[in-house]
Design a protein around this motif. Structure first.
Motif, PDB file in Angstrom:
ATOM      1  N   VAL A 138       0.852  -1.197   0.000  1.00  0.00           N
ATOM      2  CA  VAL A 138       0.000   0.000   0.000  1.00  0.00           C
ATOM      3  C   VAL A 138       0.888   1.247   0.000  1.00  0.00           C
ATOM      4  CG1 VAL A 138      -1.546   1.406   1.436  1.00  0.00           C
ATOM      5  CG2 VAL A 138      -2.071  -1.003   1.057  1.00  0.00           C
ATOM      6  N   LEU A 139       0.562   2.166  -0.907  1.00  0.00           N
ATOM      7  CA  LEU A 139       1.242   3.464  -0.977  1.00  0.00           C
ATOM      8  C   LEU A 139       0.368   4.517  -0.310  1.00  0.00           C
ATOM      9  CD1 LEU A 139       2.436   3.814  -4.707  1.00  0.00           C
ATOM     10  CD2 LEU A 139       3.889   4.012  -2.685  1.00  0.00           C
ATOM     11  N   ILE A 168       9.304   7.127   1.288  1.00  0.00           N
ATOM     12  CA  ILE A 168      10.002   7.012   0.008  1.00  0.00           C
ATOM     13  C   ILE A 168       9.854   8.332  -0.767  1.00  0.00           C
ATOM     14  CG2 ILE A 168       9.729   4.504  -0.179  1.00  0.00           C
ATOM     15  CD1 ILE A 168       7.368   5.009  -2.075  1.00  0.00           C
ATOM     16  N   SER A 169      10.681   8.487  -1.792  1.00  0.00           N
ATOM     17  CA  SER A 169      10.613   9.709  -2.601  1.00  0.00           C
ATOM     18  C   SER A 169       9.447   9.609  -3.590  1.00  0.00           C
ATOM     19  CB  SER A 169      11.909   9.876  -3.388  1.00  0.00           C
ATOM     20  OG  SER A 169      11.995   8.822  -4.344  1.00  0.00           O
ATOM     21  N   LEU A 174       6.390   6.692  -7.928  1.00  0.00           N
ATOM     22  CA  LEU A 174       5.965   6.604  -9.334  1.00  0.00           C
ATOM     23  C   LEU A 174       6.491   5.326  -9.989  1.00  0.00           C
ATOM     24  CD1 LEU A 174       6.399  10.324 -10.518  1.00  0.00           C
ATOM     25  CD2 LEU A 174       4.404   9.220  -9.537  1.00  0.00           C
ATOM     26  N   ASN A 175       7.632   4.847  -9.506  1.00  0.00           N
ATOM     27  CA  ASN A 175       8.143   3.574 -10.034  1.00  0.00           C
ATOM     28  C   ASN A 175       7.314   2.399  -9.526  1.00  0.00           C
ATOM     29  OD1 ASN A 175      10.140   4.760 -11.505  1.00  0.00           O
ATOM     30  ND2 ASN A 175      11.693   4.584  -9.893  1.00  0.00           N
ATOM     31  N   ILE A 176       6.885   2.509  -8.263  1.00  0.00           N
ATOM     32  CA  ILE A 176       6.081   1.416  -7.696  1.00  0.00           C
ATOM     33  C   ILE A 176       4.713   1.375  -8.380  1.00  0.00           C
ATOM     34  CG2 ILE A 176       4.878   0.676  -5.583  1.00  0.00           C
ATOM     35  CD1 ILE A 176       7.363   1.729  -4.033  1.00  0.00           C
ATOM     36  N   GLU A 177       4.110   2.535  -8.618  1.00  0.00           N
ATOM     37  CA  GLU A 177       2.812   2.571  -9.313  1.00  0.00           C
ATOM     38  C   GLU A 177       2.918   3.534 -10.516  1.00  0.00           C
ATOM     39  OE1 GLU A 177      -0.079   0.722  -9.396  1.00  0.00           O
ATOM     40  OE2 GLU A 177      -0.046   2.017 -11.148  1.00  0.00           O
ATOM     41  N   PRO A 178       3.360   3.026 -11.669  1.00  0.00           N
ATOM     42  CA  PRO A 178       3.653   3.905 -12.819  1.00  0.00           C
ATOM     43  C   PRO A 178       2.448   4.697 -13.336  1.00  0.00           C
ATOM     44  CG  PRO A 178       4.603   1.721 -13.134  1.00  0.00           C
ATOM     45  CD  PRO A 178       3.736   1.639 -11.923  1.00  0.00           C
ATOM     46  N   THR A 179       1.215   4.226 -13.120  1.00  0.00           N
ATOM     47  CA  THR A 179       0.065   4.987 -13.647  1.00  0.00           C
ATOM     48  C   THR A 179      -0.096   6.337 -12.937  1.00  0.00           C
ATOM     49  OG1 THR A 179      -1.470   3.879 -12.163  1.00  0.00           O
ATOM     50  CG2 THR A 179      -1.219   2.912 -14.354  1.00  0.00           C
ATOM     51  N   VAL A 188       3.947  15.034  -3.424  1.00  0.00           N
ATOM     52  CA  VAL A 188       5.251  15.515  -2.950  1.00  0.00           C
ATOM     53  C   VAL A 188       6.029  14.434  -2.193  1.00  0.00           C
ATOM     54  CG1 VAL A 188       4.406  17.886  -2.746  1.00  0.00           C
ATOM     55  CG2 VAL A 188       4.479  16.434  -0.735  1.00  0.00           C
ATOM     56  N   GLY A 189       5.341  13.372  -1.842  1.00  0.00           N
ATOM     57  CA  GLY A 189       6.042  12.313  -1.119  1.00  0.00           C
ATOM     58  C   GLY A 189       5.092  11.166  -0.843  1.00  0.00           C
ATOM     59  N   ALA A 190       5.649  10.096  -0.283  1.00  0.00           N
ATOM     60  CA  ALA A 190       4.810   8.914  -0.060  1.00  0.00           C
ATOM     61  C   ALA A 190       5.441   8.023   0.991  1.00  0.00           C
ATOM     62  CB  ALA A 190       4.655   8.146  -1.366  1.00  0.00           C
ATOM     63  N   THR A 191       4.649   7.085   1.479  1.00  0.00           N
ATOM     64  CA  THR A 191       5.219   5.973   2.245  1.00  0.00           C
ATOM     65  C   THR A 191       4.777   4.697   1.543  1.00  0.00           C
ATOM     66  OG1 THR A 191       3.339   5.637   3.755  1.00  0.00           O
ATOM     67  CG2 THR A 191       5.005   7.257   4.432  1.00  0.00           C
ATOM     68  N   TYR A 192       5.531   3.641   1.780  1.00  0.00           N
ATOM     69  CA  TYR A 192       5.199   2.364   1.143  1.00  0.00           C
ATOM     70  C   TYR A 192       5.292   1.256   2.190  1.00  0.00           C
ATOM     71  CZ  TYR A 192       5.308  -1.526  -2.163  1.00  0.00           C
ATOM     72  OH  TYR A 192       5.027  -2.682  -2.858  1.00  0.00           O
TER      73      TYR A 192
END
Ligand SMILES: Cc1cc2nc3c(=O)[nH]c(=O)nc-3n(C[C@H](O)[C@H](O)[C@H](O)COP(=O)(O)OP(=O)(O)OC[C@H]3O[C@@H](n4cnc5c(N)ncnc54)[C@H](O)[C@@H]3O)c2cc1C
Length: 420
Positions: A138-139, A168-169, A174-179, A188-192
Motif C-alpha cells: 500500500v502506498l 520514500i521519494s 511513481l516507479n512502484i505505481e507507474p500509472t 510531494v512524497g509517499a510511504t510504502y
C-alpha cells in the motif's frame, strides 16, 4: 442443539463461523440478507492494511473536526443529533485523543491487523479463495510537505511498533505505481508498506461462507433477528424468516451484527460503545485498465483509499458521524469522483461509476469489542472500524476464547520482525 449461533453474516460473522466450525462446533449463521457480505462488507475500500490501522482518535483529530464542522464535503464530518448514544460515543472518542491513549490503541490495532492479515493469507491459500487479492503493498500519498511532516510522528510510531511502512521519494512512488505518472495531482512524497494488500471483502465473505457450508455450517438467510431474550443468566434469540417465527438457543450466541449490534444488545443492558460512521465508495468499471493503479493507495488528505478489484477501481472512505441513515449525499459523491478522476485521468469509466454508502460499526478507540458479556452464553464480535483488515484474526480470537478459555493464540502473538 447448535454449539454456536452466529448473528450476522458480514465479513466478521463469516470469519467467526469459519473458525468455530474449524474447532469442531456445530454452527448456525443467521442474517436478514439473502447472501453473506451484503451490508457494510459489500463495497468497502478493499485494503487489508496494517499501515492503515491508525485509530481516528488522535491528538490532532478534534481540531480537524472542529475546523471542518461547517464543510459539507469534509473528509471527516460530525452531524450533531439528539441521539444520546452519539454524544456518548463522541465523549469517549475525545477521551481517546490523548497521546497516551492514541499510542496504546495504535499498538493494539496494528497487532490485531498484522495477526489477521497473516490468517487471511492462510485461509486464502488453504481454500484457494479468489477475491481479486493483490499483494503489492500500500502506498500512502501526500500532496504537501506540511502533510508529510504532520504524519511523521505517526509513521515513526508505527515503525517503532514493527510496521514496515517506510518513507520514500516521489520518484520511487511513481516507479512502484507507474500509472501515477499520468496524474493531474501533485504528489510531494509517499510511504510504502510492502506487506499490505487489497481484495474484495464481499467476494471473500461469500466464498468463505461456501467453505463453511462444506464444513457443515448452516445458514438461515432472509431471517430477521428480532430480539435477544433473557432467561436467567442465559439468552435466546427470536428470529423470523426462513426458519419461521421462533426462538433459537445455543451454548454460545455471538453478536456480529455490525453497526446494529449495540441496538440489539441495549435491552439486555449490555453497552458496547459502537456507533455507525457512514462512509462512501464508488466502483468504476475501467475503460482503460492499463491506466489505473494495481497497487492499493491511500490519499491521506482526502481520507480515501483506492483498490483495484479486477477491471474495476474501488475508491472509498470519508467518515460521517450522523446516525443510521445510509442516504447518499450527492456533493460527497461528486467530490470522491473528482478526486479519482484527477488522480487517474486516463483510466476512463468514471461516468459509469456506481455509488454506495455503508455504516462502519465504529468504536471510539478504533478497537473492536471481542468479548464475553455478563450472560453465560452471549458473546460480541463487533465494532470493527477496519473489519476487512481485522476480521479473520477477530474471528479466530473469539473462537479461541470460546473453545480454549484464556489460552488464545492472539494473546501470545507478537508483531513480525521488521523486514527492512
Ligand atoms: C466506505 C467504507 C470503506 C471501508 N474500507 C475499509 C478498508 O479498506 N479496509 C478495512 O479493513 N475496512 C474497511 N471498512 C470497514 C469494513 O467494511 C467494516 O469494518 C466491516 O465490513 C464490518 O463487518 P461486519 O461483519 O461487522 O458488519 P456487516 O458487514 O454490516 O455485517 C453485519 C451483518 O448483520 C446483519 N444484521 C444486522 N442486523 C440484523 C438483524 N436485525 N437481523 C438479521 N441480520 C442482521 C446484516 O444483514 C449484516 O449482514 C470500510 C467501511 C466503509 C463504510
Amino acid at each position: 442443539m447448535y454449539d454456536s449461533i452466529v448473528l450476522g453474516s458480514g465479513v466478521i460473522g463469516v470469519n467467526t463461523a469459519y473458525w468455530l466450525a474449524k474447532a469442531g462446533h456445530k454452527v448456525l449463521v443467521v442474517d436478514r440478507q439473502p447472501i453473506p457480505g451484503n451490508e457494510t462488507s459489500y463495497a468497502n475500500g478493499g485494503q487489508i492494511a496494517v499501515s492503515h490501522a491508525e485509530p481516528w482518535a488522535k491528538p490532532s483529530a478534534p481540531f480537524s473536526v472542529i475546523r471542518d464542522l461547517l464543510r459539507d464535503d469534509a473528509p471527516l464530518l460530525f452531524r450533531p443529533g439528539i441521539d444520546i448514544q452519539q454524544w456518548r460515543w463522541l465523549g469517549s472518542w475525545l477521551a481517546h485523543c490523548t497521546p497516551g491513549q492514541w499510542r496504546n490503541n495504535l499498538l493494539e490495532a496494528m497487532r490485531l491487523s498484522a495477526y489477521s492479515q497473516q490468517l487471511t493469507r492462510q485461509v486464502q491459500e488453504e481454500h484457494q479463495l479468489d477475491y481479486q487479492q493483490k499483494r503489492l503493498g500500500v502506498l500512502h500519498l501526500y500532496r504537501s510537505q506540511r502533510a508529510m511532516e504532520v504524519s511523521q510522528k505517526s509513521i515513526e510510531q508505527m515503525q517503532a511498533f514493527g510496521c514496515n511502512r517506510r518513507i520514500i521519494s516521489t520518484e520511487e512512488a511513481l516507479n512502484i505505481e507507474p500509472t501515477l505518472r499520468l496524474s493531474n495531482e501533485k504528489i510531494v512524497g509517499a510511504t510504502y508498506t510492502e506487506t499490505d494488500e487489497s481484495g474484495d471483502a464481499r467476494a471473500y465473505s461469500q466464498q468463505l461462507a461456501e467453505v463453511c457450508k462444506e464444513m457443515g455450517v448452516e445458514f438461515a438467510m432472509n431471517t430477521h433477528i428480532m430480539q435477544l431474550v433473557r432467561e436467567g443468566r442465559r439468552i435466546h434469540v427470536r428470529v423470523n424468516g426462513e426458519l419461521g417465527n421462533r426462538h433459537l438457543t445455543a451454548n454460545h450466541l455471538i453478536v456480529c451484527m455490525g453497526p446494529w449490534s449495540a441496538r440489539m444488545l441495549r435491552p439486555l443492558k449490555v453497552w458496547p460503545n459502537i456507533y455507525p460512521i457512514k462512509g462512501y465508495s464508488i466502483s468504476v468499471p475501467l475503460e482503460h485498465p492499463e491506466n489505473a493503479p494495481n497497487v492499493s493507495l491511500t490519499d491521506e488528505a482526502n481520507k480515501l483509499v483506492f483498490s483495484r478489484l479486477g477491471n474495476e477501481l474501488r475508491v472509498a472512505g470519508t467518515g460521517e458521524l450522523g446516525g443510521y441513515s445510509r442516504e447518499l449525499n450527492v456533493k460527497r459523491c461528486d467530490r470522491i469522483l473528482e478526486h479519482a478522476r484527477n488522480l487517474f485521468p486516463e483510466a476512463g469509466g468514471f461516468d459509469q461509476a456506481r455509488f454506495w454508502t455503508g455504516l462502519r460499526p465504529a468504536t471510539p478507540s478504533g478497537l473492536p469489542c471481542i468479548r464475553k458479556t455478563r450472560y453465560d452464553n452471549l458473546w460480541i464480535n463487533s465494532g470493527h472500524n477496519l473489519g476487512w483488515t481485522m476480521g479473520c484474526g477477530s474471528g479466530k480470537y473469539l473462537a479461541d476464547m470460546i473453545c480454549n478459555g484464556d489460552i488464545t493464540e492472539y494473546d501470545r502473538y507478537e508483531m513480525p520482525e521488521l523486514s527492512y
